[in-house]
Design an enzyme around this catalytic site. Structure first.
Site, PDB file in Angstrom:
ATOM      1  N   ASP A  19      31.617  95.118  39.964  1.00 18.18           N
ATOM      2  CA  ASP A  19      33.002  95.638  39.837  1.00 18.18           C
ATOM      3  C   ASP A  19      33.123  97.158  39.661  1.00 18.18           C
ATOM      4  O   ASP A  19      33.873  97.624  38.780  1.00 18.18           O
ATOM      5  CB  ASP A  19      33.732  94.948  38.666  1.00 18.18           C
ATOM      6  CG  ASP A  19      33.853  93.440  38.831  1.00 18.18           C
ATOM      7  OD1 ASP A  19      33.326  92.897  39.811  1.00 18.18           O
ATOM      8  OD2 ASP A  19      34.486  92.800  37.964  1.00 18.18           O
TER       9      ASP A  19
ATOM     10  N   ASP B 278      36.227  92.523  41.827  1.00 19.84           N
ATOM     11  CA  ASP B 278      37.357  91.825  41.215  1.00 19.84           C
ATOM     12  C   ASP B 278      38.510  91.933  42.222  1.00 19.84           C
ATOM     13  O   ASP B 278      38.830  93.033  42.693  1.00 19.84           O
ATOM     14  CB  ASP B 278      37.708  92.530  39.891  1.00 19.84           C
ATOM     15  CG  ASP B 278      38.264  91.601  38.834  1.00 19.84           C
ATOM     16  OD1 ASP B 278      37.925  90.396  38.843  1.00 19.84           O
ATOM     17  OD2 ASP B 278      39.038  92.082  37.973  1.00 19.84           O
TER      18      ASP B 278
ATOM     19  N   HIS C 214      42.190  90.327  42.745  1.00 22.55           N
ATOM     20  CA  HIS C 214      43.264  89.452  42.273  1.00 22.55           C
ATOM     21  C   HIS C 214      44.502  89.485  43.174  1.00 22.55           C
ATOM     22  O   HIS C 214      44.926  90.557  43.603  1.00 22.55           O
ATOM     23  CB  HIS C 214      43.734  89.907  40.890  1.00 22.55           C
ATOM     24  CG  HIS C 214      42.687  89.820  39.819  1.00 22.55           C
ATOM     25  ND1 HIS C 214      42.000  88.670  39.538  1.00 22.55           N
ATOM     26  CD2 HIS C 214      42.227  90.758  38.931  1.00 22.55           C
ATOM     27  CE1 HIS C 214      41.164  88.898  38.529  1.00 22.55           C
ATOM     28  NE2 HIS C 214      41.273  90.159  38.147  1.00 22.55           N
TER      29      HIS C 214
ATOM     30  N   HIS D  60      48.457  87.122  39.583  1.00 22.77           N
ATOM     31  CA  HIS D  60      47.336  86.569  38.815  1.00 22.77           C
ATOM     32  C   HIS D  60      47.699  86.335  37.348  1.00 22.77           C
ATOM     33  O   HIS D  60      48.308  87.198  36.701  1.00 22.77           O
ATOM     34  CB  HIS D  60      46.097  87.474  38.905  1.00 22.77           C
ATOM     35  CG  HIS D  60      44.848  86.755  38.515  1.00 22.77           C
ATOM     36  ND1 HIS D  60      44.331  86.798  37.250  1.00 22.77           N
ATOM     37  CD2 HIS D  60      44.050  85.918  39.227  1.00 22.77           C
ATOM     38  CE1 HIS D  60      43.255  86.020  37.202  1.00 22.77           C
ATOM     39  NE2 HIS D  60      43.065  85.487  38.390  1.00 22.77           N
TER      40      HIS D  60
ATOM     41  N   HIS E 269      45.492  94.895  37.526  1.00 27.07           N
ATOM     42  CA  HIS E 269      44.318  95.648  38.009  1.00 27.07           C
ATOM     43  C   HIS E 269      43.702  94.941  39.208  1.00 27.07           C
ATOM     44  O   HIS E 269      43.871  93.734  39.385  1.00 27.07           O
ATOM     45  CB  HIS E 269      43.273  95.788  36.889  1.00 27.07           C
ATOM     46  CG  HIS E 269      42.687  94.460  36.477  1.00 27.07           C
ATOM     47  ND1 HIS E 269      43.318  93.621  35.587  1.00 27.07           N
ATOM     48  CD2 HIS E 269      41.548  93.825  36.860  1.00 27.07           C
ATOM     49  CE1 HIS E 269      42.582  92.529  35.433  1.00 27.07           C
ATOM     50  NE2 HIS E 269      41.513  92.614  36.206  1.00 27.07           N
TER      51      HIS E 269
ATOM     52  N   LYS F 230      35.800  87.893  43.507  1.00 25.05           N
ATOM     53  CA  LYS F 230      36.081  86.933  42.430  1.00 25.05           C
ATOM     54  C   LYS F 230      37.458  87.196  41.839  1.00 25.05           C
ATOM     55  O   LYS F 230      38.017  88.275  42.039  1.00 25.05           O
ATOM     56  CB  LYS F 230      34.996  87.046  41.348  1.00 25.05           C
ATOM     57  CG  LYS F 230      34.967  88.413  40.670  1.00 25.05           C
ATOM     58  CD  LYS F 230      33.777  88.533  39.764  1.00 25.05           C
ATOM     59  CE  LYS F 230      33.744  89.818  38.993  1.00 25.05           C
ATOM     60  NZ  LYS F 230      34.824  90.002  38.031  1.00 25.05           N
TER      61      LYS F 230
ATOM     62  N   CYS G 182      32.635  91.645  32.448  1.00 27.89           N
ATOM     63  CA  CYS G 182      32.110  91.138  33.716  1.00 27.89           C
ATOM     64  C   CYS G 182      30.593  91.276  33.845  1.00 27.89           C
ATOM     65  O   CYS G 182      29.933  90.385  34.372  1.00 27.89           O
ATOM     66  CB  CYS G 182      32.861  91.778  34.872  1.00 27.89           C
ATOM     67  SG  CYS G 182      34.596  91.240  34.852  1.00 27.89           S
TER      68      CYS G 182
HETATM   69 ZN   LIG Z   1      40.185  91.097  36.669  1.00 30.20          ZN
END
Ligand SMILES: [Zn+2]
Length: 204
Positions: free
Chosen positions: A8, A46, A48, A52, A81, A106, A151
């Site tokens: 990330d 990451d 989203h 989310h 984010h 993810k 993470c």
């Molecule tokens: Zn996140």
């Protein structure tokens, strides 16, 4: 086979980003200089949707860093984010990704968060990273990226559970919260992982 997992390293987790980690940018030159020593490099991202469930903005009367339940689990609510397709979700242009052979996204399911690069937080769905690494004959993973206490830490715990020899590169990660990182380090060590500075790793 030694693999480096870059977790990330995206604008929203870097200083100035929506969920910027203090000094998060300092890890990038170190990770860039290390990459050629590894047999395989992979990255997680990451990623989203804007609805989310981990975003405070998607809950009535909730602010970032308050808690709620999501997917039946305790969930910290975050500022918006890493929204798919937006600048904050992009990898830092400072990060060398030429050697990355796979990019695993993810956090795409709005109903559950995913800190680890391997599974969502409820371990209901795998991202495919574990099978990919096993398919490539990987036995040992080194992990760097952001943030250490979330993470990176959960990616390390899952890597251990999946049977990989797991080393977190301490100078290649930074936490959101130092106390949380100390607890995470204890969990990683208790489960059999290592936390080492990149100057002390032996890739033979
Ligand atoms: Zn996140």
């Amino acid at each position: 086979m030694n693999t480096l997992i870059l977790v990330d390293i995206q604008y929203d987790f870097l200083p100035g980003g929506a969920l910027g980690v203090e000094n998060g940018d300092k890890i990038i030159p170190v990770l860039n200089s290390l990459q050629n020593k590894f047999d395989l490099v992979v990255a997680t991202q990451d990623w989203h949707p804007k609805d989310h469930g981990s975003f405070a903005s998607n809950h009535k009367n909730k602010k970032p860093f308050e808690e709620t339940k999501l997917g039946g689990l305790d969930q910290i609510l975050w500022p918006d984010h890493c929204i798919q397709g937006r600048k904050g979700a992009e990898f830092s242009s400072e990060l060398n990704l030429h050697k990355a052979e796979a990019i695993i996204r993810k956090g795409t399911d709005p109903k559950i968060d995913s800190y680890s690069g391997f599974f969502d937080n409820g371990k209901k769905k795998a991202t495919g990273l574990g099978d990919y690494l096993k398919g490539r004959g990987v036995s040992r993973v080194f992990i760097g990226g952001l943030a250490a206490d979330f993470c990176v830490g959960f990616t390390a715990l899952d890597a251990i559970e999946l049977g990989f020899e797991t080393i977190v590169l301490e100078d290649c990660t930074r936490p959101i919260d130092m106390e949380g990182w100390e607890k995470m380090k204890d969990s990683i060590r208790t489960k059999g992982g290592k936390i080492l500075p990149s100057t002390e790793i032996n890739l033979k």
